[in-house]
Write an enzyme that holds these catalytic residues in place. Structure first.
Site, mmCIF file in Angstrom:
data_model
loop_
_atom_site.group_PDB
_atom_site.id
_atom_site.type_symbol
_atom_site.label_atom_id
_atom_site.label_comp_id
_atom_site.label_asym_id
_atom_site.label_seq_id
_atom_site.Cartn_x
_atom_site.Cartn_y
_atom_site.Cartn_z
ATOM 1 N N TYR A 44 -25.703 30.754 82.554
ATOM 2 C CA TYR A 44 -24.362 31.270 82.277
ATOM 3 C C TYR A 44 -23.769 30.562 81.063
ATOM 4 O O TYR A 44 -23.724 29.325 81.009
ATOM 5 C CB TYR A 44 -23.484 31.092 83.504
ATOM 6 N N LYS B 183 -17.725 37.460 91.290
ATOM 7 C CA LYS B 183 -18.797 38.450 91.195
ATOM 8 C C LYS B 183 -19.079 39.083 92.569
ATOM 9 O O LYS B 183 -18.225 39.738 93.130
ATOM 10 C CB LYS B 183 -20.035 37.791 90.600
ATOM 11 N N ARG C 181 -1.310 21.869 96.731
ATOM 12 C CA ARG C 181 -2.467 21.555 95.887
ATOM 13 C C ARG C 181 -3.600 20.917 96.691
ATOM 14 O O ARG C 181 -4.739 20.872 96.252
ATOM 15 C CB ARG C 181 -2.034 20.630 94.735
ATOM 16 N N ASP D 89 -26.703 27.249 90.829
ATOM 17 C CA ASP D 89 -25.814 28.396 90.706
ATOM 18 C C ASP D 89 -26.482 29.577 91.399
ATOM 19 O O ASP D 89 -27.509 30.088 90.946
ATOM 20 C CB ASP D 89 -25.577 28.696 89.221
#
Length: 394
Positions: free
Chosen positions: A109, A210, A56, A185
């Site tokens: 978004y 994307k 992790r 972003d």
């Protein structure tokens, strides 16, 4: 890894995207980094000793992608890979102090807007939404005379799905003057088209799902910053909240990243051709694409971007007895090559009516259709669109 930050800075982005994140050049070693499937590592487990410790905390398969993305964005530090774009959004929003003010685009978004709205409803932050293309309005929200100044400015440029263009330089300066940090972003543009850190932003966000991965086969997110204290805070949030990437997904994303320059070159060129043709079609009521000289964001985009991206949106003109939404839906259903699906940035061309999503802001027109241009032959894409548009009257 073998490509230093200093060396990367002397190379074009088209070269860095291929050369960054390679293993050391040692005899009989692979040229591509391997996938490491392990939940734990030999050592003390103490991060301050430099040990990986536990799965992790770190994974060797993350490192090449994080290094490559950091170098592409012009950052002084490697990026941070997350399990999804929204996991990265959550980590970035955690930088806001309790009760702090977040200024966010009213069109951005939908996942980011929903998350910020839910945090605001629970009292964790105060949310102010604004037209990000209206620089004066944004500055007014950053430090209003009758309210507290913002703790964070969230930028998205071009915005999703309205393709509004923010003046990143001016707004980051205004935000810093108000004492706010700036998160941008950069999913639509990618670092090959726009580098927000060089324009003053503190943190850059990507939905790696994307364009960066580029093949519609992984779900990942990433954050990039040049500020060590911000990176340490974000890394701590990733470790504690567990928003980590799978090794196989990280490996696929790096493999996809290698062709980013070629994919962007092709899809961006096709988007420009399609935008010109769509703007002249009688069944297109309006079009947004920053590459069009008539687009309201054209001059601003030209000043801060090296291209105009591969996303465009149109509003479908009413046809016969059809409502605006029905006309847009009919267009999408009539297409044979364009795929009616959400998401964007893959090798395939995707199309969707955005207001079909319940979370989409009501200010997004019912007949707005977003097109993500892929790498198919542009004449084939246009033939499909033209046939479907011409058929709206029948």
């Amino acid at each position: 890894m073998t490509l230093s930050q200093q060396h990367a800075a002397s190379l074009s982005a088209e070269t860095v995207v291929v050369a960054a994140g390679r293993p050391p050049r040692e005899r009989d070693e692979p040229v591509n980094p391997p996938i490491v499937l392990s939940s734990t590592y030999f050592g003390t487990g103490a991060l301050d000793d430099g040990d990986r410790g536990y799965g992790r905390y770190s994974n060797p398969t993350w490192d090449p992608f994080e290094e490559a993305l950091g170098q592409l964005e012009g950052a002084a530090l490697p990026g941070l890979l997350y399990a999804s774009g929204l996991a990265a959004v959550s980590s970035a929003l955690s930088l806001i102090p309790a009760g702090g003010v977040l200024v966010m685009p009213s069109h951005s978004y939908s996942g980011s807007l929903v998350m910020a709205s839910e945090l605001a409803q629970k009292g964790f932050l105060e949310l102010r939404t604004v037209d990000i293309a209206d620089t004066d309005a944004v500055i007014a929200q950053l430090a209003p005379a009758d309210g507290k100044p913002a703790a964070m400015l969230w930028l998205e440029s071009p915005t999703n799905p309205m393709l509004g263009i923010a003046d990143i330089r001016a707004l980051t300066q205004a935000a810093h003057d108000a004492g706010a940090i700036v998160v941008t972003d950069n999913t639509f543009s990618t670092p090959l088209v726009q580098q927000p850190l060089r324009l003053g932003s503190d943190v850059v966000l990507h939905s790696v799902t994307k364009y960066l991965a580029g093949h519609s086969d992984v779900v990942l997110g990433a954050l990039v910053t040049s500020k060590p204290e911000l990176r340490e805070t974000l890394l701590h949030h990733r470790i504690i909240h567990g928003g980590i990437a799978g090794p196989f997904e990280a490996w696929l994303a790096l493999r996809g990243l290698r062709t980013l320059a070629l994919r962007i070159e092709r899809s961006q060129a096709s988007a420009a051709v399609l935008a010109e043709r769509l703007s002249a079609h009688p069944r297109v009521e309006s079009i947004r694409y920053p590459g069009l000289p008539t687009d309201p964001g054209h001059d601003r985009a030209k000043s801060q971007m090296s291209g105009f991206g591969s996303i465009l949106c149109i509003q479908v003109a009413p046809a016969g007895d059809l409502s605006p939404a029905d006309a847009a839906d009919k267009l999408v259903r009539a297409l044979q090559l364009w795929l009616p699906a959400t998401s964007l940035g893959g090798v395939e061309s995707l199309i969707e009516r955005r207001r079909r999503h319940a979370a989409e802001p009501v200010s997004v027109p019912e007949n707005l259709v977003r097109l993500s241009v892929g790498i198919e032959n542009v004449e084939d894409l246009w033939t499909d669109l033209q046939r479907a548009l011409d058929g709206l009257d029948s």
